[in-house]
Design a protein around this motif. Structure first.
Motif, PDB file in Angstrom:
ATOM      1  N   TYR A 193      12.730  -5.448 -23.317  1.00 27.63           N
ATOM      2  CA  TYR A 193      12.665  -5.609 -21.864  1.00 27.63           C
ATOM      3  C   TYR A 193      13.981  -6.223 -21.399  1.00 27.63           C
ATOM      4  N   ASP A 209      13.127  -2.416 -17.613  1.00 28.97           N
ATOM      5  CA  ASP A 209      12.090  -3.213 -16.962  1.00 28.97           C
ATOM      6  C   ASP A 209      10.966  -2.243 -16.620  1.00 28.97           C
ATOM      7  N   CYS A 210       9.894  -2.728 -15.994  1.00 30.10           N
ATOM      8  CA  CYS A 210       8.694  -1.896 -15.835  1.00 30.10           C
ATOM      9  C   CYS A 210       8.960  -0.644 -15.004  1.00 30.10           C
ATOM     10  N   SER A 211       9.517  -0.786 -13.826  1.00 26.97           N
ATOM     11  CA  SER A 211       9.747   0.381 -12.968  1.00 26.97           C
ATOM     12  C   SER A 211      10.920   1.220 -13.457  1.00 26.97           C
ATOM     13  N   HIS A 263       3.738  -5.111 -10.870  1.00 25.63           N
ATOM     14  CA  HIS A 263       3.962  -4.467 -12.180  1.00 25.63           C
ATOM     15  C   HIS A 263       3.351  -3.065 -12.165  1.00 25.63           C
ATOM     16  N   GLY A 309       3.037   0.717 -15.037  1.00 24.87           N
ATOM     17  CA  GLY A 309       3.299   1.309 -16.355  1.00 24.87           C
ATOM     18  C   GLY A 309       2.537   2.621 -16.476  1.00 24.87           C
ATOM     19  N   HIS A 322       3.810   0.028 -21.325  1.00 25.09           N
ATOM     20  CA  HIS A 322       4.707  -0.568 -20.313  1.00 25.09           C
ATOM     21  C   HIS A 322       5.779  -1.427 -20.962  1.00 25.09           C
ATOM     22  N   PRO A 338       6.736  -5.015 -20.714  1.00 25.34           N
ATOM     23  CA  PRO A 338       5.981  -6.142 -20.145  1.00 25.34           C
ATOM     24  C   PRO A 338       6.817  -7.240 -19.469  1.00 25.34           C
ATOM     25  N   TYR A 339       7.672  -7.899 -20.205  1.00 24.09           N
ATOM     26  CA  TYR A 339       8.392  -9.050 -19.658  1.00 24.09           C
ATOM     27  C   TYR A 339       9.556  -9.382 -20.574  1.00 24.09           C
TER      28      TYR A 339
END
Length: 319
Positions: free
Chosen positions: A223, A234-236, A282, A284, A294, A296-297
């Protein structure tokens, strides 16, 4: 014996009057002697007066009686007499000053000026008269007194503010570190970018199964905040990069990706559809059976895991 005189015949012939022969003598006329004595006495008097004035004394008249004048008192005696007079004046002034200071103190001393016949203490008067009530005029209005309230910041509040400030500083430092990591990751990546994939999609035939299969290939990618390449997601950014390979352009934003798609029910959701958190924080890929694929962080990698909240909804793209 009488002095001898000489006769000058020539002189006798020049005048009809005869001049007595001159006689030399050492005798002084009485009037002349008196004048000389007076002048000498006046000179002595003037000299005595100058001497006394220069010595600081008082001039005295010259003594013409022939008796000796009394001797002057020594200057030390006069100084002692002056000092005595000064001491008396100082003591008198000090006594008057002390008396002046003592009189007001005596005048304001309640004990010294108390009148045993008069008691001005209302409380004592009530006790003495056994009074149980006080008459108050009906027109009297009671004054309303407001208590001042002091407000101060407690130690706990100060500590909370300090902790909040420290947390904000830590968050800002973490965000800066994430941005630096994203920039470094982007600089190190040599593969195709999202714009390049959209210009030449490697998977022109779209299907949800194909989307999920491509997304599954990136498990283990770290991430990275702001990341949108296989160097870090990142997620998006993860969703955007995968869908770009199918020619579908998406913004790098959870809220914007949610707005572009069509919301579907949880029962209709299939692997490859989007799972979007209701608060827009968030998203995913839905992995089926209540799971999500996804990024995550920070500190974690792309992975599949069960959904930890039911506050989500599902969105379908590309159909």
């Amino acid at each position: 014996m009488a002095p001898r005189s000489t006769y000058d015949p020539a002189s006798a012939r020049r005048g009809s009057t005869h001049e007595a022969p001159s006689v030399r003598s050492n005798a002084v006329h009485p009037h002349v002697a008196s004048a000389q004595a007076a002048s000498a006495l006046a000179g002595v008097s003037r000299r005595s007066l100058r001497d006394e004035r220069s010595a600081g004394g008082r001039a005295r008249r010259p003594d013409t009686s022939g008796t000796a004048s009394p001797a002057r008192k020594p200057r030390s005696a006069r100084a002692a007499r002056v000092r005595g007079i000064v001491n008396v004046v100082v003591m008198t002034f000090a006594f008057g000053l002390i008396a002046t200071l003592a009189l007001p103190s005596y005048a304001f001393d309640p004990a010294a000026n108390a009148d045993p016949q008069v008691d001005y203490n209302p409380a004592e008067m009530l006790k003495a008269t056994q009074s149980q009530s006080v008459d108050v005029d009906a027109s009297a209005v009671a004054s309303v007194a407001n208590r001042d309230v002091m407000q101060a910041t407690t130690v706990d509040e100060l500590n909370a503010r300090k902790a909040a400030a420290q947390a904000a500083a830590d968050a800002a430092a973490a965000a800066e570190a994430l941005r630096a990591a994203a920039a470094a990751t982007k600089a190190s990546y040599t593969g195709p970018s999202v714009s390049e994939l959209l210009a030449n999609p490697p998977y022109p035939s779209f299907s949800l199964d194909s989307v999920y299969g491509v997304a599954s290939q990136y498990q283990g990618v770290p991430y990275v905040y702001g990341g949108a390449t296989p160097a870090g997601f990142d997620c998006s950014g993860f969703v955007m990069y995968v869908y770009a390979q199918f020619g579908i352009s998406l913004p790098h934003s959870v809220v914007s990706q949610d707005a572009i798609g069509t919301e579907i029910s949880a029962a209709d959701a299939q692997p490859g559809d989007l799972v979007v958190f209701d608060d827009g924080s968030h998203d995913g890929f839905y992995a089926g059976n209540g799971n999500i694929l996804h990024a995550p962080y920070s500190g974690a990698s792309v992975r599949v895991q069960p959904l930890w909240t039911s506050a989500v909804h599902y969105v379908r793209l590309g159909i």
